[in-house]
Structures are given as C-alpha cells and as structure tokens.
Motif scaffolding. Structure first.
Motif, short mmCIF file in Angstrom:
data_model
loop_
_atom_site.label_atom_id
_atom_site.label_comp_id
_atom_site.label_asym_id
_atom_site.label_seq_id
_atom_site.Cartn_x
_atom_site.Cartn_y
_atom_site.Cartn_z
N ILE A 111 -107.95 25.54 12.43
CA ILE A 111 -106.55 25.33 12.06
C ILE A 111 -105.81 26.67 12.01
N LYS A 112 -104.57 26.66 12.48
CA LYS A 112 -103.82 27.92 12.55
C LYS A 112 -102.36 27.67 12.15
N ALA A 113 -101.80 28.55 11.35
CA ALA A 113 -100.39 28.45 10.95
C ALA A 113 -99.55 29.43 11.77
N ILE A 114 -98.38 28.97 12.22
CA ILE A 114 -97.47 29.84 12.95
C ILE A 114 -97.03 31.02 12.08
N GLU A 115 -96.91 30.77 10.78
CA GLU A 115 -96.41 31.84 9.89
C GLU A 115 -97.25 33.12 9.98
N ASN A 116 -98.52 32.99 10.37
CA ASN A 116 -99.37 34.18 10.48
C ASN A 116 -98.92 35.13 11.59
N GLY A 117 -98.13 34.62 12.52
CA GLY A 117 -97.69 35.48 13.63
C GLY A 117 -96.27 36.01 13.45
N ILE A 118 -95.66 35.71 12.30
CA ILE A 118 -94.27 36.16 12.07
C ILE A 118 -94.31 37.27 11.00
N PRO A 119 -93.91 38.49 11.36
CA PRO A 119 -93.95 39.58 10.38
C PRO A 119 -93.08 39.27 9.17
N GLU A 120 -93.55 39.64 7.98
CA GLU A 120 -92.84 39.27 6.76
C GLU A 120 -91.41 39.81 6.73
N GLU A 121 -91.21 40.98 7.30
CA GLU A 121 -89.85 41.56 7.27
C GLU A 121 -88.87 40.75 8.12
N THR A 122 -89.39 39.89 8.98
CA THR A 122 -88.52 39.03 9.81
C THR A 122 -88.03 37.82 9.01
N LEU A 123 -88.77 37.44 7.97
CA LEU A 123 -88.45 36.23 7.23
C LEU A 123 -87.20 36.41 6.35
N THR A 125 -85.13 35.42 3.02
CA THR A 125 -85.43 34.93 1.68
C THR A 125 -84.19 34.27 1.09
N VAL A 126 -84.35 33.04 0.61
CA VAL A 126 -83.25 32.31 -0.06
C VAL A 126 -83.77 31.85 -1.42
N ASP A 127 -83.07 32.19 -2.48
CA ASP A 127 -83.50 31.82 -3.84
C ASP A 127 -84.98 32.13 -4.06
N GLN A 128 -85.37 33.33 -3.74
CA GLN A 128 -86.74 33.82 -3.96
C GLN A 128 -87.83 33.10 -3.18
N ALA A 129 -87.43 32.31 -2.18
CA ALA A 129 -88.43 31.66 -1.33
C ALA A 129 -88.14 32.01 0.12
N HIS A 130 -89.18 32.09 0.94
CA HIS A 130 -88.96 32.35 2.36
C HIS A 130 -88.45 31.08 3.04
N ASP A 131 -87.45 31.25 3.87
CA ASP A 131 -86.87 30.14 4.62
C ASP A 131 -87.83 29.77 5.76
N ASN A 140 -88.08 34.39 17.36
CA ASN A 140 -89.19 33.99 16.48
C ASN A 140 -90.13 33.02 17.19
N TRP A 141 -89.54 32.11 17.98
CA TRP A 141 -90.37 31.11 18.65
C TRP A 141 -91.18 31.72 19.79
N MET A 142 -90.72 32.88 20.29
CA MET A 142 -91.54 33.63 21.25
C MET A 142 -92.79 34.14 20.52
N ASP A 200 -79.75 23.72 4.58
CA ASP A 200 -79.75 25.10 5.05
C ASP A 200 -80.83 25.38 6.08
N ALA A 201 -80.73 24.76 7.26
CA ALA A 201 -81.78 24.94 8.27
C ALA A 201 -81.44 26.07 9.24
N PHE A 202 -80.19 26.54 9.18
CA PHE A 202 -79.71 27.39 10.28
C PHE A 202 -79.52 28.87 9.94
N ASN A 203 -80.20 29.35 8.90
CA ASN A 203 -80.05 30.76 8.53
C ASN A 203 -80.54 31.72 9.62
N TYR A 204 -81.68 31.40 10.25
CA TYR A 204 -82.19 32.26 11.32
C TYR A 204 -81.27 32.19 12.54
#
Ligand SMILES: [Zn+2]
Length: 311
Positions: A111-123, A125-131, A140-142, A200-204
C-alpha cells in the motif's frame, strides 16, 4: 543412474516450486495476468491506468459524485482491498472515515499513499491542518504520478520499461494541461478571479492559477457551514459584486443555493456558474471521467462563469 535421476527430479520440483511462489508474489504481470490495483479516489486510479496500461486492472472505490471525506469502506471494497496486488490512496486525511481500515491494511498489504511524494513545504495549511485537495494544482499531480510510477515498478519490476514510457507521455499531457489552465485563467482580469464554492477544495487551484478562493464549508465536508458563514460570505459576494457561485459534483447544492438566496436578498443577482468536479471525477466513459477532463471542465466552467462577457 537411478539415484541421479531421483536427485534431478527432486531438484526440478524444488525449482518449479520456487518459480511458482515468485509468480504468485506478482513478479511478472501481463495483459493476461493483470496486476490488481485498488485506489480510493478516481483521480489516482486514472493516473495508474494511464501508466499501467494493459498490465494492470484498476478499481477505484470512490466513483462519480462520491465524497471521499465521508466515504466508509463497504464489504465489497474490503474483499478487493485484501486481494489487491497494490493499493493507492491520497492521504493527508482526505479519506478520513477510512483511517482505521488503511492503517490495518498497511500492516499486511502492498500500500502506498500519494502524500509521501508531496514535499511538506508544498502543502497548504488551513486551521492547523494540511489541506488534502492536492490534485487541483496540476504540478502536484505530476508528483503524484511519480509516486504511482514507483509503486507500479516496485510491484512489477518486469514492466519497468513500459511503465516509464507510458509515464513520460502522460507527464507531457499533464504539463500541457497545467499550461492550458494557467493561460485560460489569465483571460479574465485579476479582480474577477474570485472563486466561491461549497467547500474549500480549491486552495491549491487558487495558489497555482491566481484565484482568491472562498469555500462555504471548510477543507472537509465533515464540518457543516454555520449561518454566520453564510452571512459573512453573502456580504463579501455582494460587496465585491461577484458574478457566479459554483456547485460541486460531490457536495449537495443546497448550501450554495442558500448562499445565492442570501446574496439576492441583499440586492445582488449572483448566478450559479455551473458544476465543478471537486473531490470526484465525472462518470466513467465521459471526458470529465478522467483527471485531465475534469480539470479542463473546471477551468472552462470557472472562466465562463466569471468572465465579463454575456453579462
Ligand atoms: Zn474535499
């Protein structure tokens, strides 16, 4: 002689046995013996299909109109998940009602999560949670496509050359899509680039393509919009004379319609600019049933709804 024959027989049985074990582990998949890939959201499944071609069979649990924030795994999903050669999910708490299931699967399954390939600085943050809605910035999808490529190669090393070839041509399409979206956004003046949606799906999307974004609900549909949220947003829309609001295919249009009524009661005639595909793609077999089709549909709909023409 007889003894030698016996030893040879035993050896060949052992060797054949080993080979068989290797095969069931999935070292060699083909069009006739496809790798079974199960994904949560369709956007991940679509990229996997583009890279894996006919060596893989993809099942996405969350089809058209399905809200991933609220989705709970069904019995038939669990059967497929337990049999899958590879499981792919978004992570960043998008699949928030599936946390326990994914956690359990991670102990036994590939099993693999996409989040592992996205650098944290790219994420974002909204209300102390990552969007979690990372797919709306095509760059990002690349990165996500790189994660999927790697996971396919790890599961099926024999397919590496094919996967890399397919990936290269799909990446090119994503680069074209990113450029198309940027160019299209630039066709409307900056002050008109304000996007109001149900959640709020469109922040990125906003950060990548130059839109100010306001969602009636937060980054998860788990929290409902309050009456003060509706009031504040209605004031904002009236003050800025925003032309259109947008409904989302995976969220009930009720809250956006209530917002429209609140704006109209303030004397500004705001329209519903159309339906956007936010957390789920369109129906299988349609243009919007692909990641590229969904992004193209969204930018075309948004630009048409917010442009000055026809008003
Ligand atoms: Zn969402």
């Amino acid at each position: 002689m007889k003894r030698f024959f016996l030893i040879a027989l035993v050896l060949s049985v052992v060797l054949l046995g080993c080979q068989k074990v290797e095969n069931t582990k999935g070292s060699s998949f083909s069009a006739a013996n496809k790798m079974s890939v199960v994904t949560t959201i369709g956007m991940i499944g679509d990229v996997a299909t583009n890279i894996g071609g006919d060596r893989i069979e993809v099942y996405s649990m969350m089809g058209a109109g399905v809200d991933p924030h609220l989705y709970k795994a069904k019995a038939q999903d669990l059967t497929r998940l337990n049999k899958a050669d590879l499981i792919l999910y978004n992570g960043i708490h998008l699949e928030s009602k599936m946390g326990d299931v994914l956690e359990k699967l991670s102990k036994t399954q590939n099993i693999k999560a996409i989040e592992n390939g996205i650098p944290e600085e790219t994420l974002i943050t909204v209300d102390q949670a990552h969007d979690p809605h990372i797919w709306f910035d095509v760059s990002n999808w690349m990165l996500a496509s790189n994660v999927i490529l790697e996971a396919l190669i790890n599961t099926d090393p024999a397919g590496e050359v094919i996967y890399r070839e397919n990936h290269a041509s799909y990446r090119k399409k994503l680069e074209d899509l990113d450029k198309y979206t940027k160019d299209k956004a630039m066709t409307i003046p900056k002050e008109n680039r304000i996007l109001i949606t149900a959640h709020d799906a469109f922040n990125y999307f906003g950060r990548a393509y130059g839109f100010e974004v306001q969602g009636l609900q937060g980054i998860s549909t788990v929290d409902e919009a309050g009456t003060s949220d509706v009031r504040d947003l209605a004031d904002f829309i009236t003050k800025n004379q925003i032309r259109s609001l947008f409904v989302e295919s995976s969220v009930s249009p009720k809250s956006i319609k209530a917002l429209q009524a609140a704006v109209q009661s303030r004397g500004w005639d705001v329209e519903i600019g159309g339906e956007l595909f936010s957390d789920a793609m369109g129906n299988t077999g349609t243009r919007e049933g692909t990641y590229i089709g969904m992004v193209t549909h969204n930018i075309d709909t948004i630009v048409a709804g917010l442009s000055l023409e026809g008003k």
